[in-house]
Design a protein around this motif. Structure first.
Motif, PDB file in Angstrom:
ATOM      1  N   GLY A 232      65.800   2.684  -0.186  1.00  0.00           N
ATOM      2  CA  GLY A 232      65.733   2.010  -1.205  1.00  0.00           C
ATOM      3  C   GLY A 232      64.530   2.378  -2.117  1.00  0.00           C
ATOM      4  N   ASP A 233      64.204   1.621  -2.956  1.00  0.00           N
ATOM      5  CA  ASP A 233      63.071   1.868  -3.822  1.00  0.00           C
ATOM      6  C   ASP A 233      61.754   1.005  -3.525  1.00  0.00           C
ATOM      7  N   ILE A 234      60.843   1.665  -3.584  1.00  0.00           N
ATOM      8  CA  ILE A 234      59.398   0.929  -3.103  1.00  0.00           C
ATOM      9  C   ILE A 234      59.067  -0.182  -3.939  1.00  0.00           C
ATOM     10  N   THR A 235      59.529   0.016  -5.060  1.00  0.00           N
ATOM     11  CA  THR A 235      58.847  -0.972  -6.193  1.00  0.00           C
ATOM     12  C   THR A 235      59.811  -2.247  -5.801  1.00  0.00           C
TER      13      THR A 235
ATOM     14  N   PRO B  19      56.248   4.300   1.660  1.00  0.00           N
ATOM     15  CA  PRO B  19      57.121   5.469   1.144  1.00  0.00           C
ATOM     16  C   PRO B  19      56.708   6.668   2.345  1.00  0.00           C
ATOM     17  N   ALA B  20      57.526   7.602   2.161  1.00  0.00           N
ATOM     18  CA  ALA B  20      57.513   8.754   3.115  1.00  0.00           C
ATOM     19  C   ALA B  20      56.266   9.779   2.199  1.00  0.00           C
ATOM     20  N   ILE B  21      55.155   9.312   2.627  1.00  0.00           N
ATOM     21  CA  ILE B  21      53.944   9.876   2.074  1.00  0.00           C
ATOM     22  C   ILE B  21      53.882  11.297   2.324  1.00  0.00           C
ATOM     23  N   SER B  22      53.593  12.097   1.353  1.00  0.00           N
ATOM     24  CA  SER B  22      53.297  13.738   1.373  1.00  0.00           C
ATOM     25  C   SER B  22      54.687  14.439   1.356  1.00  0.00           C
ATOM     26  N   THR B  23      55.872  13.709   1.472  1.00  0.00           N
ATOM     27  CA  THR B  23      57.121  14.532   1.566  1.00  0.00           C
ATOM     28  C   THR B  23      57.715  14.990   0.361  1.00  0.00           C
ATOM     29  N   GLY B  24      57.124  14.467  -0.766  1.00  0.00           N
ATOM     30  CA  GLY B  24      57.661  14.937  -2.224  1.00  0.00           C
ATOM     31  C   GLY B  24      56.974  16.293  -2.569  1.00  0.00           C
ATOM     32  N   VAL B  25      56.190  16.100  -3.546  1.00  0.00           N
ATOM     33  CA  VAL B  25      55.559  17.211  -4.331  1.00  0.00           C
ATOM     34  C   VAL B  25      54.525  17.898  -3.278  1.00  0.00           C
ATOM     35  N   TYR B  26      53.966  17.009  -2.480  1.00  0.00           N
ATOM     36  CA  TYR B  26      52.931  17.460  -1.462  1.00  0.00           C
ATOM     37  C   TYR B  26      53.687  18.427  -0.387  1.00  0.00           C
ATOM     38  N   GLY B  27      54.994  18.328  -0.203  1.00  0.00           N
ATOM     39  CA  GLY B  27      55.650  19.512   0.526  1.00  0.00           C
ATOM     40  C   GLY B  27      55.536  19.169   1.958  1.00  0.00           C
TER      41      GLY B  27
ATOM     42  N   GLY C 125      53.464  11.738 -10.748  1.00  0.00           N
ATOM     43  CA  GLY C 125      54.692  11.676 -10.516  1.00  0.00           C
ATOM     44  C   GLY C 125      55.400  10.962  -9.414  1.00  0.00           C
ATOM     45  N   GLY C 126      56.763  10.929  -9.035  1.00  0.00           N
ATOM     46  CA  GLY C 126      57.254  10.464  -7.950  1.00  0.00           C
ATOM     47  C   GLY C 126      57.004   9.159  -7.719  1.00  0.00           C
ATOM     48  N   VAL C 127      56.707   8.705  -6.357  1.00  0.00           N
ATOM     49  CA  VAL C 127      56.682   7.410  -5.920  1.00  0.00           C
ATOM     50  C   VAL C 127      55.506   6.818  -7.033  1.00  0.00           C
ATOM     51  N   ASP C 128      54.580   7.519  -6.766  1.00  0.00           N
ATOM     52  CA  ASP C 128      53.136   7.042  -7.738  1.00  0.00           C
ATOM     53  C   ASP C 128      53.457   6.598  -9.167  1.00  0.00           C
TER      54      ASP C 128
HETATM   55  P1  ADP Z   1      53.892  13.070  -2.455  1.00  0.00           P
HETATM   56  O1  ADP Z   1      53.000  13.701  -3.652  1.00  0.00           O
HETATM   57  O2  ADP Z   1      52.838  12.286  -1.443  1.00  0.00           O
HETATM   58  O3  ADP Z   1      54.551  14.101  -1.710  1.00  0.00           O
HETATM   59  P2  ADP Z   1      55.913  12.004  -3.801  1.00  0.00           P
HETATM   60  O4  ADP Z   1      56.129  10.703  -4.756  1.00  0.00           O
HETATM   61  O5  ADP Z   1      56.204  13.258  -4.610  1.00  0.00           O
HETATM   62  O6  ADP Z   1      54.514  12.183  -3.091  1.00  0.00           O
HETATM   63  O7  ADP Z   1      56.896  11.704  -2.856  1.00  0.00           O
HETATM   64  C1  ADP Z   1      56.935  10.969  -1.617  1.00  0.00           C
HETATM   65  C2  ADP Z   1      58.073  10.426  -1.388  1.00  0.00           C
HETATM   66  O8  ADP Z   1      58.432   9.285  -1.946  1.00  0.00           O
HETATM   67  C3  ADP Z   1      59.454  11.284  -1.323  1.00  0.00           C
HETATM   68  O9  ADP Z   1      60.036  11.140   0.066  1.00  0.00           O
HETATM   69  C4  ADP Z   1      59.975  10.712  -2.453  1.00  0.00           C
HETATM   70  O10 ADP Z   1      61.635  11.061  -2.310  1.00  0.00           O
HETATM   71  C5  ADP Z   1      59.738   9.376  -2.390  1.00  0.00           C
HETATM   72  N1  ADP Z   1      60.044   8.457  -3.531  1.00  0.00           N
HETATM   73  C6  ADP Z   1      60.137   8.900  -4.826  1.00  0.00           C
HETATM   74  N2  ADP Z   1      60.081   7.651  -5.493  1.00  0.00           N
HETATM   75  C7  ADP Z   1      60.229   6.416  -4.796  1.00  0.00           C
HETATM   76  C8  ADP Z   1      60.416   5.252  -4.907  1.00  0.00           C
HETATM   77  N3  ADP Z   1      60.584   4.624  -6.071  1.00  0.00           N
HETATM   78  N4  ADP Z   1      60.644   4.499  -3.964  1.00  0.00           N
HETATM   79  C9  ADP Z   1      60.445   4.979  -2.587  1.00  0.00           C
HETATM   80  N5  ADP Z   1      60.165   6.217  -2.241  1.00  0.00           N
HETATM   81  C10 ADP Z   1      60.138   6.991  -3.478  1.00  0.00           C
END
Ligand code: ADP
Length: 244
Positions: free
Chosen positions: A9-12, A115-123, A31-34
């Motif tokens: 789901g969406d954390i918001t 959320p799954a911290i660091s798994t997006g842009v942080y790789g 970007g991303g979840v932030d």
């Molecule tokens: P980081 O910079 O810590 O890697 P990101 O936002 O790029 O953070 O990604 C962290 C995780 O959050 C990824 O798994 C991404 O798919 C997920 N994510 C992005 N948007 C949302 C959201 N609205 N709700 C929950 N998870 C999200």
């Protein structure tokens, strides 16, 4: 003891006391979840974040949730950027979860979503990241009613669901046998029973606390340490050995 769950789901959109934001050091959005959390909480979130910045990787700070009406607090933590695994990424990521939960506890939070911290842009590789998340939240579950891991895609969700159920299996490097965790300090009667049943080793009260204390023992009496006094796997293994 908290219910620990993995949801897609969406954390918001979570209805919990606090949500955790995978922020950057500026705490003013990204970007991303932030980005999603800042859009949902409104511009006051960036103002509150800027007043607390910088937040270093592994640390966590809380702000109100502003326009996110179904949540009381946003806890901002800065994850590690993945640099191949040799730069203490796992320790920093574990610290993100631990510090967020400590901040939450201080605020009286009973339910929290990550959320799954660091798994997006942080790789950070997803399987490894969600398993660090699961060990830490399992080791601190006693202080909450609900800890929810929120995945934004099905593959991450499947890995989270697996990680929150995974048994701790720690093998002896000398003989290959599975080890049990070593518990220091005066044991409770339940811990004594777990020790007598062979689910953990009771080691008494002499603790060095400098990382040299052994953390595991195998049936052949070999003892070893993972060189991390805060290793959440040891804490999970002790909690689950006592709880069994
Ligand atoms: P980081 O910079 O810590 O890697 P990101 O936002 O790029 O953070 O990604 C962290 C995780 O959050 C990824 O798994 C991404 O798919 C997920 N994510 C992005 N948007 C949302 C959201 N609205 N709700 C929950 N998870 C999200």
């Amino acid at each position: 003891m908290a219910q620990i769950e993995a949801v897609l789901g969406d954390i918001t959109e979570q209805r919990v006391d606090a949500i955790v934001n995978a922020a950057n050091e500026s705490l003013t959005g990204g970007g991303g979840v932030d980005g999603a959390i800042h859009r949902a909480a409104g511009p006051r979130l960036a103002e509150a974040g800027a007043a607390l910045a910088p937040c270093l990787p592994g640390n966590a700070v809380a702000t109100p949730a502003f326009d996110l009406a179904q949540v009381k607090h946003v806890i901002h933590t800065v994850g590690p950027k993945w640099r191949g695994g040799g730069q203490d990424e796992a320790k920093v990521l574990a610290s993100c979860y631990r510090e967020s939960l400590l901040v939450a506890e201080g605020l009286g939070v009973r339910s929290i979503a990550f959320p799954a911290i660091s798994t997006g842009v942080y790789g950070y590789p997803v399987a490894e990241a969600v398993s660090v998340a699961a060990w830490v939240v399992r080791s601190m579950a006693a202080d909450f009613d609900l800890i929810r891991l929120v995945a934004f895609d099905p593959a991450t969700h499947a890995l989270m669901a697996e990680a929150i159920e995974a048994p701790v299996v720690e093998r002896c490097e000398t003989c290959g046998e599975v080890g049990v965790p070593i518990l220091f300090g005066l044991p409770t009667p339940i811990a004594v029973a777990a020790g007598e049943a062979g689910r953990l080793k009771l080691a008494g009260c002499v603790v060095h606390g400098d990382g040299s204390d052994p953390q595991w023992e195998c049936p052949n009496g070999h003892q070893w340490t993972n060189n991390d006094p805060d290793d959440p796997r040891v804490l999970v293994a002790i909690a689950e050995a006592v709880d069994a």
